[in-house]
Each structure stands twice: as C-alpha cells, then as structure tokens.
Design an enzyme around this catalytic site. Structure first.
Site, PDB file in Angstrom:
ATOM      1  N   ARG A 113       0.822  -1.208   0.000  1.00  0.00           N
ATOM      2  CA  ARG A 113       0.000   0.000   0.000  1.00  0.00           C
ATOM      3  C   ARG A 113       0.855   1.257   0.000  1.00  0.00           C
ATOM      4  O   ARG A 113       0.343   2.365  -0.029  1.00  0.00           O
ATOM      5  CB  ARG A 113      -0.933   0.009   1.221  1.00  0.00           C
ATOM      6  CG  ARG A 113      -2.043  -1.020   1.129  1.00  0.00           C
ATOM      7  CD  ARG A 113      -3.086  -0.804   2.218  1.00  0.00           C
ATOM      8  NE  ARG A 113      -2.486  -0.763   3.558  1.00  0.00           N
ATOM      9  CZ  ARG A 113      -2.245  -1.836   4.298  1.00  0.00           C
ATOM     10  NH1 ARG A 113      -2.514  -3.024   3.821  1.00  0.00           N
ATOM     11  NH2 ARG A 113      -1.722  -1.717   5.486  1.00  0.00           N
ATOM     12  N   HIS A 153      10.832  -6.013  -5.280  1.00  0.00           N
ATOM     13  CA  HIS A 153       9.662  -5.548  -6.035  1.00  0.00           C
ATOM     14  C   HIS A 153       9.201  -4.201  -5.475  1.00  0.00           C
ATOM     15  O   HIS A 153       8.982  -4.063  -4.278  1.00  0.00           O
ATOM     16  CB  HIS A 153       8.534  -6.589  -5.930  1.00  0.00           C
ATOM     17  CG  HIS A 153       7.503  -6.475  -7.011  1.00  0.00           C
ATOM     18  ND1 HIS A 153       6.796  -5.314  -7.256  1.00  0.00           N
ATOM     19  CD2 HIS A 153       7.053  -7.383  -7.916  1.00  0.00           C
ATOM     20  CE1 HIS A 153       5.961  -5.524  -8.272  1.00  0.00           C
ATOM     21  NE2 HIS A 153       6.097  -6.762  -8.692  1.00  0.00           N
ATOM     22  N   TYR A 205       3.045  -1.674  -5.596  1.00  0.00           N
ATOM     23  CA  TYR A 205       2.093  -1.570  -6.714  1.00  0.00           C
ATOM     24  C   TYR A 205       1.603  -0.138  -6.898  1.00  0.00           C
ATOM     25  O   TYR A 205       1.159   0.237  -7.972  1.00  0.00           O
ATOM     26  CB  TYR A 205       0.881  -2.473  -6.468  1.00  0.00           C
ATOM     27  CG  TYR A 205       1.182  -3.946  -6.508  1.00  0.00           C
ATOM     28  CD1 TYR A 205       2.075  -4.465  -7.444  1.00  0.00           C
ATOM     29  CD2 TYR A 205       0.570  -4.823  -5.633  1.00  0.00           C
ATOM     30  CE1 TYR A 205       2.348  -5.823  -7.486  1.00  0.00           C
ATOM     31  CE2 TYR A 205       0.830  -6.191  -5.676  1.00  0.00           C
ATOM     32  CZ  TYR A 205       1.726  -6.679  -6.599  1.00  0.00           C
ATOM     33  OH  TYR A 205       1.987  -8.016  -6.644  1.00  0.00           O
ATOM     34  N   HIS A 225       6.389  -2.353 -11.905  1.00  0.00           N
ATOM     35  CA  HIS A 225       5.365  -2.311 -12.944  1.00  0.00           C
ATOM     36  C   HIS A 225       5.497  -0.947 -13.610  1.00  0.00           C
ATOM     37  O   HIS A 225       5.411   0.077 -12.921  1.00  0.00           O
ATOM     38  CB  HIS A 225       3.977  -2.472 -12.336  1.00  0.00           C
ATOM     39  CG  HIS A 225       3.766  -3.803 -11.691  1.00  0.00           C
ATOM     40  ND1 HIS A 225       2.585  -4.156 -11.079  1.00  0.00           N
ATOM     41  CD2 HIS A 225       4.585  -4.883 -11.571  1.00  0.00           C
ATOM     42  CE1 HIS A 225       2.689  -5.393 -10.614  1.00  0.00           C
ATOM     43  NE2 HIS A 225       3.887  -5.846 -10.882  1.00  0.00           N
ATOM     44  N   GLU A 252       8.764  -4.796 -15.610  1.00  0.00           N
ATOM     45  CA  GLU A 252       8.033  -6.058 -15.670  1.00  0.00           C
ATOM     46  C   GLU A 252       7.088  -6.068 -16.867  1.00  0.00           C
ATOM     47  O   GLU A 252       6.410  -5.070 -17.146  1.00  0.00           O
ATOM     48  CB  GLU A 252       7.250  -6.286 -14.359  1.00  0.00           C
ATOM     49  CG  GLU A 252       6.520  -7.623 -14.347  1.00  0.00           C
ATOM     50  CD  GLU A 252       6.027  -8.041 -12.967  1.00  0.00           C
ATOM     51  OE1 GLU A 252       6.361  -7.370 -11.975  1.00  0.00           O
ATOM     52  OE2 GLU A 252       5.310  -9.058 -12.897  1.00  0.00           O
ATOM     53  N   ASP A 294       7.046 -12.013 -16.733  1.00  0.00           N
ATOM     54  CA  ASP A 294       6.077 -12.712 -15.887  1.00  0.00           C
ATOM     55  C   ASP A 294       5.234 -13.613 -16.792  1.00  0.00           C
ATOM     56  O   ASP A 294       4.533 -13.117 -17.692  1.00  0.00           O
ATOM     57  CB  ASP A 294       5.214 -11.667 -15.159  1.00  0.00           C
ATOM     58  CG  ASP A 294       4.245 -12.273 -14.158  1.00  0.00           C
ATOM     59  OD1 ASP A 294       3.515 -13.205 -14.543  1.00  0.00           O
ATOM     60  OD2 ASP A 294       4.206 -11.802 -13.008  1.00  0.00           O
ATOM     61  N   HIS A 310       1.507 -12.828 -16.817  1.00  0.00           N
ATOM     62  CA  HIS A 310       1.203 -11.562 -17.480  1.00  0.00           C
ATOM     63  C   HIS A 310       1.300 -11.688 -19.000  1.00  0.00           C
ATOM     64  O   HIS A 310       0.414 -11.208 -19.719  1.00  0.00           O
ATOM     65  CB  HIS A 310       2.147 -10.469 -16.998  1.00  0.00           C
ATOM     66  CG  HIS A 310       1.982 -10.123 -15.549  1.00  0.00           C
ATOM     67  ND1 HIS A 310       2.756  -9.177 -14.919  1.00  0.00           N
ATOM     68  CD2 HIS A 310       1.136 -10.604 -14.607  1.00  0.00           C
ATOM     69  CE1 HIS A 310       2.391  -9.085 -13.647  1.00  0.00           C
ATOM     70  NE2 HIS A 310       1.418  -9.945 -13.438  1.00  0.00           N
ATOM     71  N   HIS A 368       9.293 -14.095 -13.513  1.00  0.00           N
ATOM     72  CA  HIS A 368       8.233 -14.398 -12.555  1.00  0.00           C
ATOM     73  C   HIS A 368       7.494 -15.598 -13.117  1.00  0.00           C
ATOM     74  O   HIS A 368       6.962 -15.531 -14.231  1.00  0.00           O
ATOM     75  CB  HIS A 368       7.268 -13.220 -12.406  1.00  0.00           C
ATOM     76  CG  HIS A 368       7.807 -12.100 -11.573  1.00  0.00           C
ATOM     77  ND1 HIS A 368       7.161 -10.884 -11.462  1.00  0.00           N
ATOM     78  CD2 HIS A 368       8.915 -12.025 -10.794  1.00  0.00           C
ATOM     79  CE1 HIS A 368       7.863 -10.114 -10.645  1.00  0.00           C
ATOM     80  NE2 HIS A 368       8.932 -10.768 -10.236  1.00  0.00           N
ATOM     81  N   ASP A 410      -4.621 -10.670 -15.521  1.00  0.00           N
ATOM     82  CA  ASP A 410      -3.627 -10.682 -14.442  1.00  0.00           C
ATOM     83  C   ASP A 410      -4.171 -11.289 -13.148  1.00  0.00           C
ATOM     84  O   ASP A 410      -4.258 -10.618 -12.120  1.00  0.00           O
ATOM     85  CB  ASP A 410      -3.074  -9.274 -14.183  1.00  0.00           C
ATOM     86  CG  ASP A 410      -1.902  -9.298 -13.198  1.00  0.00           C
ATOM     87  OD1 ASP A 410      -1.491 -10.397 -12.765  1.00  0.00           O
ATOM     88  OD2 ASP A 410      -1.398  -8.209 -12.865  1.00  0.00           O
ATOM     89  N   HIS A 470      -3.132 -14.568 -10.995  1.00  0.00           N
ATOM     90  CA  HIS A 470      -2.161 -15.667 -10.929  1.00  0.00           C
ATOM     91  C   HIS A 470      -2.817 -16.954 -10.434  1.00  0.00           C
ATOM     92  O   HIS A 470      -3.734 -16.911  -9.615  1.00  0.00           O
ATOM     93  CB  HIS A 470      -1.016 -15.322  -9.978  1.00  0.00           C
ATOM     94  CG  HIS A 470      -0.256 -14.097 -10.381  1.00  0.00           C
ATOM     95  ND1 HIS A 470       0.949 -13.758  -9.813  1.00  0.00           N
ATOM     96  CD2 HIS A 470      -0.509 -13.133 -11.280  1.00  0.00           C
ATOM     97  CE1 HIS A 470       1.388 -12.638 -10.349  1.00  0.00           C
ATOM     98  NE2 HIS A 470       0.516 -12.230 -11.243  1.00  0.00           N
ATOM     99  N   GLU A 526       5.160 -16.352  -7.866  1.00  0.00           N
ATOM    100  CA  GLU A 526       4.199 -15.411  -7.267  1.00  0.00           C
ATOM    101  C   GLU A 526       2.829 -16.062  -7.302  1.00  0.00           C
ATOM    102  O   GLU A 526       1.835 -15.440  -7.652  1.00  0.00           O
ATOM    103  CB  GLU A 526       4.161 -14.106  -8.053  1.00  0.00           C
ATOM    104  CG  GLU A 526       5.478 -13.379  -8.132  1.00  0.00           C
ATOM    105  CD  GLU A 526       5.393 -12.165  -9.039  1.00  0.00           C
ATOM    106  OE1 GLU A 526       4.947 -12.313 -10.202  1.00  0.00           O
ATOM    107  OE2 GLU A 526       5.736 -11.084  -8.582  1.00  0.00           O
TER     108      GLU A 526
HETATM  109 ZN    ZN Z   1       0.555 -10.183 -11.706  1.00  0.00          ZN
HETATM  110 FE    FE Z   2       4.979 -10.579 -11.544  1.00  0.00          FE
HETATM  111 FE    FE Z   3       4.893  -7.640 -10.315  1.00  0.00          FE
END
Ligand code: ZN
Ligand code: FE
Ligand code: FE
Length: 283
Positions: free
Chosen positions: A42, A72, A75, A112, A147, A181, A184, A215, A228, A230, A260
């Site tokens: 967050r 990473h 987000y 990202h 990514e 990924d 993705h 990933h 997206d 997973h 992931e």
């Molecule tokens: Zn993802």
């Molecule tokens: Fe990823």
């Molecule tokens: Fe990611």
C-alpha cells in the site's frame, strides 16, 4: 555462483525482520533466491535498512549457490499517473528504494511500468522514461527491471514493443533490464506453451540479453484475457509442463525464477521441490 548449471528458484517472502530473516524463511522452503516488497504494497513504511543485518546477509548469501534478489517496488508506484502527488510518490519511493538496494549490490529492482489512466500509451512511456532518467545514477550497483504486464486497463508494458520504447529513451540503459512474468505475458496474448516463439519475439524486439529475471506463475484465465490473475503452477490454464520447459529453457539459464503463485509456505515448498526435481531430472 554463476555456472551455467545454476538454477535460482524462489518466491515472494515477507520483508518483516530484515534481510537475514528473509533469507532464513526462503531457505527453509528450499529457495536459493527470493523476492520481497521494498515497502508494504500500500506504499507505507519501507523495509528497515539496517547495515549490520545487511552485512550479515551479504556474507551469508555469498557462500554456495545463491541467486540475486529480485526486489519488487510497491504496486502504488505509478510514474505516469495523472495526479502530481502519485508521480511524486513514485519519484521518492524509487529514489529511496534504490539507495536501500545499495546494501545488497548486484541485485534487481523490479517495477510495474505504470498505468497511463487515459492519457495514452505514448504519454505513459514518456513519463516512465523521464522518471528513470531522474533516478538512475552511473555508480549504482542495481539493475532496474521493467516487468512485462498483462495489459489490464491502461497498463503500459503489455507489449514487448512498449518496453523497448521505454528502454530506448533511458540514458543509462546499461542499468536496465526486463523481468518476464509468465502469467502476465500469457494474459497479454503471448503463447507461453510455445516459449521458443515468445523468446524469439522478445529477442527481436528487446534483445534476450535484457531479460534478467522471470516471474513464474500460472494464470486463472485464457490466453489474451488481459486479466492478471495468478494461479498455482499446476492449477491454471497454462499447461504445467510448459512451465517446466520455461525453467529448463537454455536461453534462460542462470536467471532467477520467482514464484508469485497463490500459496502458503507449504504450497511454495511443494512447488519449489517439484520444479527442482523436474529440472534436475532433465537438465
Ligand atoms: Zn501479476
Ligand atoms: Fe509478476
Ligand atoms: Fe509484479
């Protein structure tokens, strides 16, 4: 540490307790690399930067076959938001995170690329490259990874061409790479079950030498869904055998592979054991 027989396999560990704590969690599940969020997703408090903990980790991780970490970014980091405050957070978080990454030289910082929120892909690409040109420095010891994204909503990076355009505009391009990924790119329309074709296209558009980390995820959705979501390695729409072929692909040898997948610790340990067994049996 970097023989062509190396197989670096890990998963996302909780960052709580610092570097040695993360290493202990990863190793207890059979991992020899790992990913972690540099701050909570967050966007709040960052991983504690404790020099003595980091020094102990560097010493610990240098013995045996241990792969580079794949940190990473949060987000919430969006360099191409239409809100000044969000772009400012991206600049601050990126700068702080890269400073902290110097505690573990030679690792990766994956992010990202961003969502252009209606401003258009071209404007998004320009803003992402502008941020990178602000925060990358000639003396840093981290490789920053773009990514590959599913192309959900207004995400930038759903096509290899978009990542190539970002890289083309970055002055310190030698500090940059790409993290692919598998969920993705599948959701973005690339056929992970025919990885030769995906890597041939990647090589033609970006260049395989830029592909520095993977990933490894299955997907809940069909190819091209741009969703997206997973899935566990053996429970998604991608043939699990195709994911075995990915980790065994000669063009990807030596890259860290990060799971992931939606798992608890026991699930990660089981996926790691399964993949390593398949890799060792057929490598
Ligand atoms: Zn993802
Ligand atoms: Fe990823
Ligand atoms: Fe990611």
């Amino acid at each position: 540490m970097s023989t062509n027989r190396a197989f670096y396999l890990g998963y996302h560990v909780s960052a709580s307790g610092g570097y040695m704590a993360m290493a202990g969690r990863a190793e207890s599940l059979g991992a020899n690399t790992f990913a972690f969020f540099t701050r909570n997703p967050r966007g709040g408090a960052a991983l504690k930067a404790d020099e003595s903990d980091a020094a102990a980790f560097r010493a610990h991780w240098s013995g045996g076959e241990k792969g580079p970490l794949v940190a990473h970014a949060p987000y919430t980091l969006n360099p191409c938001s239409d809100k000044e405050g969000v772009r400012e957070f991206a600049r601050l978080a990126f700068t702080e995170d890269l400073a902290r990454m110097e505690l573990t030289p030679g690792c990766f910082y994956n992010f990202h690329p961003g969502s252009h929120v209606g401003q258009g892909t071209e404007a998004g690409i320009a803003a992402i490259a502008a941020l990178l040109n602000e925060v990358l420095t000639p003396d840093m010891h981290t490789t920053v990874l773009l990514e590959t994204m599913a192309g959900k909503g207004s995400e930038v990076g759903g096509r290899f061409e978009e990542l190539r355009e970002i890289l083309d505009r970055v002055t310190l391009r030698e500090k940059m790479g790409v993290c692919l990924d598998t969920c993705h790119v599948w959701d973005g329309g690339y056929d992970v079950e025919d990885m030769d074709s995906v890597l041939t296209e990647f090589d033609a558009v970006i260049g395989l030498s830029r592909l520095r980390a993977m990933h490894l995820n299955n997907s809940l959705n069909d190819r091209g869904s741009r969703k997206d979501r997973h899935a566990k390695l053996r429970e998604g729409r991608i043939d699990p055998e195709a994911l075995v072929r990915v980790v065994r692909h000669p063009a990807l040898a030596g890259r860290p592979f990060i799971l992931e997948t939606p798992n608890d610790d026991a699930g990660y340990a089981a996926e790691i054991a399964w993949l390593r067994e398949r890799w060792e049996a057929e490598a």
